[in-house]
Design a protein around this motif. Structure first.
Motif, PDB file in Angstrom:
ATOM      1  N   GLU A  48      32.770  46.564  28.064  1.00 44.74           N
ATOM      2  CA  GLU A  48      34.220  46.492  27.844  1.00 44.74           C
ATOM      3  C   GLU A  48      34.967  47.084  29.036  1.00 44.74           C
ATOM      4  OE1 GLU A  48      36.636  48.337  24.390  1.00 44.74           O
ATOM      5  OE2 GLU A  48      35.021  47.125  23.538  1.00 44.74           O
ATOM      6  N   GLN A  49      34.447  48.252  29.421  1.00 50.60           N
ATOM      7  CA  GLN A  49      35.127  48.957  30.508  1.00 50.60           C
ATOM      8  C   GLN A  49      35.075  48.141  31.797  1.00 50.60           C
ATOM      9  OE1 GLN A  49      33.609  52.889  30.716  1.00 50.60           O
ATOM     10  NE2 GLN A  49      35.635  53.742  30.393  1.00 50.60           N
ATOM     11  N   ARG A  50      33.909  47.616  32.006  1.00 51.43           N
ATOM     12  CA  ARG A  50      33.745  46.833  33.222  1.00 51.43           C
ATOM     13  C   ARG A  50      34.737  45.665  33.236  1.00 51.43           C
ATOM     14  NH1 ARG A  50      27.671  45.588  34.304  1.00 51.43           N
ATOM     15  NH2 ARG A  50      27.522  47.849  34.366  1.00 51.43           N
ATOM     16  N   PHE A  51      34.862  45.131  32.102  1.00 49.69           N
ATOM     17  CA  PHE A  51      35.788  44.006  31.974  1.00 49.69           C
ATOM     18  C   PHE A  51      37.215  44.442  32.306  1.00 49.69           C
ATOM     19  CE2 PHE A  51      38.544  41.246  29.390  1.00 49.69           C
ATOM     20  CZ  PHE A  51      38.220  40.038  29.976  1.00 49.69           C
ATOM     21  N   ILE A  52      37.550  45.601  31.771  1.00 47.11           N
ATOM     22  CA  ILE A  52      38.911  46.127  32.009  1.00 47.11           C
ATOM     23  C   ILE A  52      39.128  46.355  33.494  1.00 47.11           C
ATOM     24  CG2 ILE A  52      40.407  48.138  31.697  1.00 47.11           C
ATOM     25  CD1 ILE A  52      39.041  48.393  28.885  1.00 47.11           C
ATOM     26  N   ILE A  53      38.132  46.971  34.101  1.00 49.23           N
ATOM     27  CA  ILE A  53      38.248  47.265  35.534  1.00 49.23           C
ATOM     28  C   ILE A  53      38.390  45.973  36.324  1.00 49.23           C
ATOM     29  CG2 ILE A  53      36.966  48.113  37.542  1.00 49.23           C
ATOM     30  CD1 ILE A  53      35.801  50.247  35.593  1.00 49.23           C
ATOM     31  N   LYS A  54      37.593  45.030  35.931  1.00 51.61           N
ATOM     32  CA  LYS A  54      37.635  43.749  36.617  1.00 51.61           C
ATOM     33  C   LYS A  54      39.029  43.150  36.533  1.00 51.61           C
ATOM     34  CE  LYS A  54      33.418  41.114  37.062  1.00 51.61           C
ATOM     35  NZ  LYS A  54      32.470  40.264  36.355  1.00 51.61           N
ATOM     36  N   GLU A  55      39.574  43.255  35.350  1.00 51.39           N
ATOM     37  CA  GLU A  55      40.901  42.690  35.119  1.00 51.39           C
ATOM     38  C   GLU A  55      41.930  43.397  35.999  1.00 51.39           C
ATOM     39  OE1 GLU A  55      42.017  40.805  30.869  1.00 51.39           O
ATOM     40  OE2 GLU A  55      42.318  42.946  31.149  1.00 51.39           O
ATOM     41  N   ALA A  56      41.791  44.744  36.047  1.00 51.50           N
ATOM     42  CA  ALA A  56      42.777  45.538  36.785  1.00 51.50           C
ATOM     43  C   ALA A  56      42.733  45.217  38.264  1.00 51.50           C
ATOM     44  CB  ALA A  56      42.520  47.014  36.556  1.00 51.50           C
ATOM     45  N   PHE A  57      41.506  45.055  38.801  1.00 51.33           N
ATOM     46  CA  PHE A  57      41.378  44.805  40.234  1.00 51.33           C
ATOM     47  C   PHE A  57      40.998  43.355  40.501  1.00 51.33           C
ATOM     48  CE2 PHE A  57      40.510  49.297  39.614  1.00 51.33           C
ATOM     49  CZ  PHE A  57      41.389  49.851  40.503  1.00 51.33           C
ATOM     50  N   ALA A  58      41.690  42.514  39.803  1.00 53.88           N
ATOM     51  CA  ALA A  58      41.342  41.106  39.924  1.00 53.88           C
ATOM     52  C   ALA A  58      41.660  40.577  41.313  1.00 53.88           C
ATOM     53  CB  ALA A  58      42.086  40.293  38.876  1.00 53.88           C
ATOM     54  N   GLY A  59      42.748  41.108  41.877  1.00 58.64           N
ATOM     55  CA  GLY A  59      43.248  40.568  43.140  1.00 58.64           C
ATOM     56  C   GLY A  59      42.348  40.880  44.317  1.00 58.64           C
ATOM     57  N   ASP A  60      41.934  42.147  44.450  1.00 59.35           N
ATOM     58  CA  ASP A  60      41.229  42.496  45.683  1.00 59.35           C
ATOM     59  C   ASP A  60      39.727  42.570  45.458  1.00 59.35           C
ATOM     60  OD1 ASP A  60      43.135  45.370  45.139  1.00 59.35           O
ATOM     61  OD2 ASP A  60      41.128  45.067  44.328  1.00 59.35           O
ATOM     62  N   ASP A  61      39.037  41.942  46.345  1.00 65.37           N
ATOM     63  CA  ASP A  61      37.587  41.958  46.285  1.00 65.37           C
ATOM     64  C   ASP A  61      37.110  43.026  47.260  1.00 65.37           C
ATOM     65  OD1 ASP A  61      35.033  41.499  45.839  1.00 65.37           O
ATOM     66  OD2 ASP A  61      34.980  39.436  46.603  1.00 65.37           O
ATOM     67  N   VAL A  62      36.895  44.184  46.708  1.00 65.00           N
ATOM     68  CA  VAL A  62      36.586  45.337  47.559  1.00 65.00           C
ATOM     69  C   VAL A  62      35.242  45.166  48.230  1.00 65.00           C
ATOM     70  CG1 VAL A  62      36.469  47.836  47.583  1.00 65.00           C
ATOM     71  CG2 VAL A  62      37.846  46.702  45.865  1.00 65.00           C
ATOM     72  N   ILE A  63      34.309  44.675  47.456  1.00 61.58           N
ATOM     73  CA  ILE A  63      32.938  44.638  47.954  1.00 61.58           C
ATOM     74  C   ILE A  63      32.817  43.699  49.149  1.00 61.58           C
ATOM     75  CG2 ILE A  63      30.585  43.972  47.360  1.00 61.58           C
ATOM     76  CD1 ILE A  63      31.382  44.878  44.448  1.00 61.58           C
ATOM     77  N   SER A  64      33.423  42.562  49.008  1.00 65.13           N
ATOM     78  CA  SER A  64      33.311  41.599  50.105  1.00 65.13           C
ATOM     79  C   SER A  64      34.065  42.110  51.333  1.00 65.13           C
ATOM     80  CB  SER A  64      33.844  40.236  49.680  1.00 65.13           C
ATOM     81  OG  SER A  64      35.223  40.369  49.416  1.00 65.13           O
ATOM     82  N   ASP A  65      35.181  42.791  51.064  1.00 72.58           N
ATOM     83  CA  ASP A  65      35.925  43.392  52.169  1.00 72.58           C
ATOM     84  C   ASP A  65      35.048  44.363  52.934  1.00 72.58           C
ATOM     85  OD1 ASP A  65      38.107  41.982  51.614  1.00 72.58           O
ATOM     86  OD2 ASP A  65      39.332  43.642  50.842  1.00 72.58           O
ATOM     87  N   PHE A  66      34.365  45.161  52.154  1.00 72.38           N
ATOM     88  CA  PHE A  66      33.506  46.178  52.761  1.00 72.38           C
ATOM     89  C   PHE A  66      32.418  45.519  53.594  1.00 72.38           C
ATOM     90  CE2 PHE A  66      29.726  48.825  52.665  1.00 72.38           C
ATOM     91  CZ  PHE A  66      30.222  50.026  53.138  1.00 72.38           C
ATOM     92  N   LEU A  67      31.842  44.501  53.027  1.00 73.88           N
ATOM     93  CA  LEU A  67      30.767  43.803  53.746  1.00 73.88           C
ATOM     94  C   LEU A  67      31.282  43.206  55.043  1.00 73.88           C
ATOM     95  CD1 LEU A  67      28.809  42.119  50.839  1.00 73.88           C
ATOM     96  CD2 LEU A  67      28.092  44.031  52.290  1.00 73.88           C
ATOM     97  N   LYS A  68      32.461  42.651  54.955  1.00 76.26           N
ATOM     98  CA  LYS A  68      33.072  42.079  56.166  1.00 76.26           C
ATOM     99  C   LYS A  68      33.258  43.160  57.223  1.00 76.26           C
ATOM    100  CE  LYS A  68      35.719  38.365  54.195  1.00 76.26           C
ATOM    101  NZ  LYS A  68      37.044  38.134  53.597  1.00 76.26           N
ATOM    102  N   ASP A  69      33.776  44.233  56.744  1.00 78.21           N
ATOM    103  CA  ASP A  69      34.037  45.373  57.636  1.00 78.21           C
ATOM    104  C   ASP A  69      32.759  45.787  58.345  1.00 78.21           C
ATOM    105  OD1 ASP A  69      36.294  46.727  58.415  1.00 78.21           O
ATOM    106  OD2 ASP A  69      35.736  48.542  57.282  1.00 78.21           O
ATOM    107  N   LYS A  70      31.729  45.871  57.554  1.00 76.73           N
ATOM    108  CA  LYS A  70      30.459  46.311  58.102  1.00 76.73           C
ATOM    109  C   LYS A  70      29.969  45.329  59.166  1.00 76.73           C
ATOM    110  CE  LYS A  70      26.014  48.152  56.929  1.00 76.73           C
ATOM    111  NZ  LYS A  70      24.984  48.411  55.965  1.00 76.73           N
TER     112      LYS A  70
END
Lengths: 439, 801
Positions: free
Chosen positions: B617-639
């Protein structure tokens, strides 16, 4: 279905009385409090900055003398009382809490050369250029009574300094010779001289206070009596370390102070340099950890007892040549008497908050102190902590002296380089200033 | 020889005189001459060995020649009269000449009153040529005095060295140094200087005196002090540790007993009973041979149980079990056998026993024996052979056990037990015995120590020995009273069991000497031990136990018959024990103890363990909250970007137009480009190559560098040292309150408004004492004495002056 219920033990959060501070449960798990070094570093930096912000050492100026203040004396029993003698022979008693003069008396014709309070605090002795030793009562004379000394001793020559024994009714003066006096007699019990030089300063060792009349104990008073250390320039005054029986510091005309171990007088234990003019007076803190020196360069410096350089410098625009200095017996204040007729009261610790501290305040102060100590080697903190303002004259002179010193050392180096190897041994800074030791 | 000597002397004398003449030549010549002559005459008269004219002549000539012009010059010489004219009529010429003793003797000769004895003495002295040197000049003497004085003072001052060093090293210095502790003082200190004056006060004081209460200085009573002396901290610690172990073991036993009691299996209990009975019978047989008196007792007990059995008629075929068996007996052989067995038992029990012993003999034996022999073997359980030693519980519990155990342990429904079961049980027992032995060892050691204490501190023994056992008893009581009655029984059973067993065990070789030593001590201590014995019955028993072991090893000549019987018993028991041991290896006590100490694993940090649904449930909520930004892919790009930035680029150094045509639209030739393109070697692999979620940057950050220490500062010798000091946080965020207080304690503490006096001589005395004893804490009663001593010294000095 699971029903989750919060359950808390009231013992964990209820106060026993309403005066207790609120209990805050803490979890010391290091993973919950990361970046400890960086956070503490920031705190240390802030503490250092705040210390500098709050460093306002000057407390008060006691004015009233009509000539330069030549000598001062602490009261052994009362922290708030101080005596000062000026160059016009006037002597004043001050109350430090009220910051006012309590009593004025014309003690001598000419300079008052020295004041010392008897160990019990009931009377004090003054010496002056009129070759007199006078003993005065500490209490102000009642209405209608005349201001008169209890005793007056006429000496044969001018006295330069006086000191009283810390437990016995014996005092010592210096001048052409060193005299030891019994309070009850008008002639010295013993007098010592060595050569024709007059003696500048004589001090009882506050720690090893044995009755001076017994046997061979006379060397206890002054180093020059049993060992003459001839230095390049004149030593003005000396002060014993009140916590270390064999250490004393003397201030010299060559801008330096020298701490000696009285057992090994052939070279000083430490050389303290920072002043840019003759050092006129020195006094140890009662804890024996630091001492303060007054200089002709219109500044006061505080040195750690074994540090080569000062940790603090005090000056004001109006303060002229500082002639005498005292560190108060509660280790909190410094008193300086200067040429321009004022006595100044300073804090010994510039940024210290005066008065009673709440326990939490105390804890915070201690913590900050510890942080500063911990991070003292970090460049930023070091830079901030060590920064001091200096008057322009002193600053330029410091620079000048540094250049001169560098030039001298460079020259020496060059000479050594071209001399026969071994013919020019390296002379340390400590050894440089002692010419000879005469037995 | 003698003659020649005298002549030489005489010659000297004459020389002297002539010399004096020379010096005194300032006066009239004639007089001089005359004087010289007279002197000569005198000297001649002095001479006893005879005169020689030649010498006289020489002298005269000299005297005359001395009148010459040379002396005229000396007229101008001025000198002090005292040097030349002495009141003792002894003259010395200038500094170079010395006065001889003979001159002095010469004057003595003239005096008629001079004693011959002194003359002789002086003449003897004359042979000694160790004359004193001339005194040094004033300057030199002063210098020497100065040097001596300097050495003396520097030596004296050096006494402060230790104090100074100590203060320098001190973690914290509190000024004023000799500060009296603030706050209310203890009653005893306040009263110490006070004296009883009124009769009432005196009476009270007398009472206090009688009761040995502290009157003046001492804070503790005499008894308390004595106890303090008797007990050291380490001992107490050891004792406590042992007690803890014992308690732990005991609790395990209790648990075990409870467990066993709860076992519902009848076969188990039956088998156990059977085993017990067998053992008992074996023992009894032995006892009949070795210790008839004890056997008789046993018999009596058996008789008693038999009577009870007869009254209760338990083993007849009326019980529930018996009836069920009777039904089964038709079809089951085993059941039938069991029935028969029970009947037999019943017969045995109900049969009246004939006691074959003759009473007279036994009486005699009883008289011959010391009393304690009987006391030592109180058989609490008639059937259980293990119940030999006394229990550590109260007598009440013992009685209970006595009452309760016999019916349970009575001979009865014992089936042909299954073999493996039996074996297992035996093994268990062995285990038990080992553990018991450990327990026993602890107890014995404790007792021994206590006994030792008693010997050492004879006057105090009474109170202490009383205290200790009572304390222990109390512990036992608390342990047992918490349980039910049945448990109590079991515990007591177990303790008695183990006592019996331990008795049988041969102690390790360390034990015997101790055991031997202690009785001796007990004999040496007369009245004190007697009282002690009253208090510590158990201790004495233990001592006996130990004594038995000793006697088992070495035959004692004066042991009575009974003692010998006692010996055989443990020996046999030990054999048994040995046999058991062979079956099972010795259990290490440490192993036993560590096994029991279970470490409960608690999660390190309180982690929120959520149900799967919740997390989802929580994961779902978090996903919903940060729907716009894909942090992980950003990080990978950065790397990736960082990685590519780190890779070295090919440097192209081709200059168009060199060596060929240049201009717009013309490319440098391929060969040239190839030649001038420089490939740089790839850098070492990145440190975060294998770490997916991390970017490790190895670039130096200049903004951070400004805050970093670039070199190792003075007190540190290497960077690691420095880093260690920095790493440990000091704040209350990371440390507990007390720790912070300790860490941040300031080096110098001053009291507000207190005058700090220079260090006093008392500190020196203290420091020296500390250096000598190596202890920082002085006893309170030593302080004033030292002060007094120093005061006395001072007084002495004053007197001298």
């Amino acid at each position: 279905m699971k029903v989750k219920v919060l359950s808390r033990n009231p013992d964990d959060y209820v106060r026993e009385t309403k005066l207790d501070i609120q209990r805050v449960p803490r979890n010391y798990d290091p993973s919950l409090h990361p970046f400890e070094v960086t956070r503490e570093y920031t705190r240390a930096l802030n503490a250092t900055k705040l210390e500098r912000v709050f460093a306002k050492p000057f407390l008060a100026s006691l004015d009233g003398h009509r000539d330069g203040v030549n000598c001062m004396a602490k009261h052994p029993k009362s922290l708030s009382t101080i005596l000062s003698g000026s160059c016009d022979g006037e002597l004043k008693l001050w109350n430090l809490t009220k910051r006012e003069c309590v009593r004025t008396l014309q003690a001598h014709e000419g300079f008052v050369r020295g004041v010392v309070v008897r160990f019990c605090g009931s009377s004090f002795f003054t010496i002056g250029d009129d070759k007199n030793i006078k003993q005065w009562k500490m209490e102000t004379p009642g209405y209608g009574e005349e201001e008169e000394p209890i005793n007056t001793i006429l000496g044969k020559s001018v006295f330069t300094s006086i000191d009283h024994h810390h437990k016995d009714a014996v005092f010592v003066t210096s001048g052409q010779q060193v005299d030891i006096w019994d309070e009850q007699r008008t002639s010295p019990i013993r007098s010592f001289s060595w050569g024709v030089d007059s003696i500048n300063c004589v001090r009882f060792n506050p720690v090893e206070v044995v009755n001076p009349l017994s046997g061979l104990s006379y060397p206890r008073f002054e180093t020059q009596i049993f060992f003459k250390v001839i230095m390049t320039m004149r030593s003005n005054t000396l002060c014993w370390n009140p916590m270390e029986a064999y250490h004393f510091t003397c201030c010299n005309e060559d801008y330096n102070l020298y701490t000696y171990d009285m057992r090994y007088l052939d070279k000083p234990y430490t050389v303290h340099m920072d002043h840019v003019s003759a050092v006129l007076d020195v006094d140890y803190s009662p804890t024996g950890q630091e001492f303060v020196s007054a200089s002709f360069d219109k500044s006061i410096r505080i040195f750690p007892k074994d540090g080569g350089h000062s940790r603090e410098v005090y000056h004001t625009k109006r303060m002229q040549h500082v002639i005498c200095i005292k560190w108060s017996s509660d280790n909190k204040y410094i008193l300086s008497g200067s040429d321009e007729m004022n006595i100044r009261l300073w804090k010994a610790n510039a940024a210290e908050k005066l008065g009673m501290l709440a326990p939490r305040e105390k804890a915070a102060v201690n913590y900050n102190q510890k942080l500063k100590e911990k991070f003292q080697h970090h460049p930023q903190i070091r830079r901030i902590a060590r920064h001091r303002h200096l008057p322009k004259a002193v600053y330029s002179q410091v620079k000048e002296i540094r250049i001169m010193k560098e030039a001298r050392s460079r020259k020496e180096r060059n000479v050594r380089k071209h001399a026969k190897p071994g013919s020019m041994p390296v002379v340390t800074e400590k050894e440089k200033h002692v010419v000879t030791v005469v037995k | 020889m003698a003659k020649s000597k005298t002549t030489r002397k005489k010659g000297k004398v004459t020389k002297m005189t002539s010399a004096t003449v020379v010096v005194q030549g300032t006066e009239d010549d004639e007089e001089e001459l005359h004087q010289a002559l007279t002197e000569d005459v005198i000297s001649a008269s002095e001479d006893e060995g005879g005169s020689d004219d030649e010498r006289k002549h020489c002298r005269l000539l000299e005297a005359i020649s001395s009148l010459g012009g040379k002396t005229r010059k000396k007229l101008t010489e001025r000198s002090e009269a005292s040097i030349q004219v002495s009141e003792f009529t002894v003259n010395a010429e200038g500094e170079g000449d010395k006065i001889n003793l003979s001159d002095l003797i010469g004057t003595l000769d003239k005096a008629p009153t001079a004693l011959t004895a002194t003359k002789k003495q002086l003449k003897n002295l004359e042979h000694n040529h160790t004359a004193l040197d001339t005194p040094l000049t004033r300057k030199e003497t002063e210098q020497i005095q100065r040097v001596v004085a300097f050495e003396k003072t520097s030596k004296e001052v050096s006494r402060w060295q230790s104090v100074v060093v100590q203060n320098q090293k001190a973690e914290q210095l509190v000024f004023p140094l000799n500060q009296e502790p603030s706050g209310p003082k203890r009653m005893e200190h306040v009263v110490s200087g006070w004296k009883a004056q009124t009769p009432l006060e005196q009476e009270i004081f007398n009472l206090l005196h009688v009761n040995q209460q502290p009157l003046h200085n001492p804070v503790l009573t005499q008894n308390e002090e004595a106890t303090m002396k008797a007990m050291s901290l380490e001992e107490a610690k050891i004792r406590r540790a042992e007690l803890q172990k014992v308690r732990a073991l005991q609790s395990y036993y209790e648990a075990k007993a409870r467990r066993e009691k709860k076992i519902k299996s009848k076969t188990y209990h039956r088998v156990q009973k059977k085993v017990m009975r067998k053992e008992y019978l074996k023992r009894f047989d032995e006892m009949v041979k070795t210790d008839p008196a004890a056997a008789l007792e046993e018999l009596k007990k058996m008789e008693l149980s038999r009577m009870k059995e007869r009254m209760s008629l338990k083993h007849q075929n009326s019980g529930k079990w018996a009836r069920s068996k009777a039904i089964m007996a038709k079809y089951d052989d085993g059941a039938r056998k069991a029935m028969q067995q029970q009947l037999e038992v019943n017969k045995d029990l109900t049969m009246k026993l004939v006691i074959p012993t003759n009473e007279e003999d036994e009486d005699e034996v009883a008289e011959a024996l010391p009393d304690f022999v009987n006391d030592a073997e109180p058989i609490l359980d008639p059937i259980n052979p293990w119940m030999r030693g006394k229990l550590s519980t109260e007598p009440a519990a013992q009685e209970e056990s006595n009452c309760l155990v016999p019916p349970a342990a009575g001979p009865g429904d014992v089936k042909a037990g299954d073999g493996p079961d039996l074996l297992r049980e035996e093994e268990e027992q062995v285990e038990e015995t080992e553990e018991e032995a450990i327990l026993r060892g602890f107890e014995e050691r404790r007792k021994l120590r206590r006994a030792k204490d008693a010997v050492e501190v004879a006057p105090v023994v009474m109170e202490e020995s009383e205290e200790m056992p009572t304390g222990k008893k109390a512990e036992m009581v608390t342990i047992e009273s918490s349980d039910d009655d049945d448990e109590v029984v079991e515990i007591s059973e177990f303790t008695s069991l183990y006592r019996g067993l331990v008795k049988d065990h041969v102690e390790p070789p360390v034990e015997p000497p101790r055991a031997g030593a202690d009785p001796c001590v007990s004999q040496g201590e007369g009245p004190a031990l007697l009282e002690e014995g009253l208090v510590r019955v158990r201790t004495l028993e233990d001592m006996e136990l130990l004594g038995q072991d000793v006697s088992a090893c070495e035959p004692a000549p004066q042991t009575t018959q009974t003692l010998s019987t006692e010996q055989t018993e443990p020996q046999s028991a030990t054999k048994q024990a040995d046999g058991k041991r062979k079956r099972k290896k010795m259990i290490d006590p440490n192993e036993v103890l560590t096994k029991e100490a279970k470490v409960i694993k608690v999660p390190f940090a309180p982690t929120a363990v959520e149900d799967v649904e919740d997390t989802d449930e929580q994961r779902f909520i978090i996903k919903e909250a940060f729907a716009g930004d894909d942090v992980i892919s950003d990080f990978l790009k950065d790397k990736k970007k960082q990685e590519s930035a780190g890779m070295p680029k090919v440097v192209d150094l081709t200059l168009p137009g060199w060596g060929e045509w240049g201009g717009g639209g013309l490319q440098p030739s391929r060969s040239k480009r190839k030649r001038f393109r420089i490939k740089v070697a790839p850098p070492p692999p990145r440190k975060d190559q294998k770490l997916l979620n991390v970017i490790l940057s190895e670039k130096r950050n200049s903004s951070v560098a400004a805050h970093q220490v670039s070199q190792v500062m003075f007190p540190f010798t290497n960077p690691a040292q420095f880093e260690r000091t920095i790493r440990a946080p000091v704040g209350h965020t990371w440390n507990t309150g007390n720790a912070v207080q300790k860490i941040t304690a300031p080096k110098i503490v001053t009291q507000l408004g207190a005058i700090i006096e220079p260090i006093s001589r008392e500190e020196l005395v203290k420091g020296e004492n500390q250096a000598v004893t190596g202890k920082s804490n002085l006893r309170s009663d030593q302080g004033p004495q030292q002060k007094r001593r120093s005061q006395q010294k001072k007084k002495h000095k004053h007197k001298k002056n």
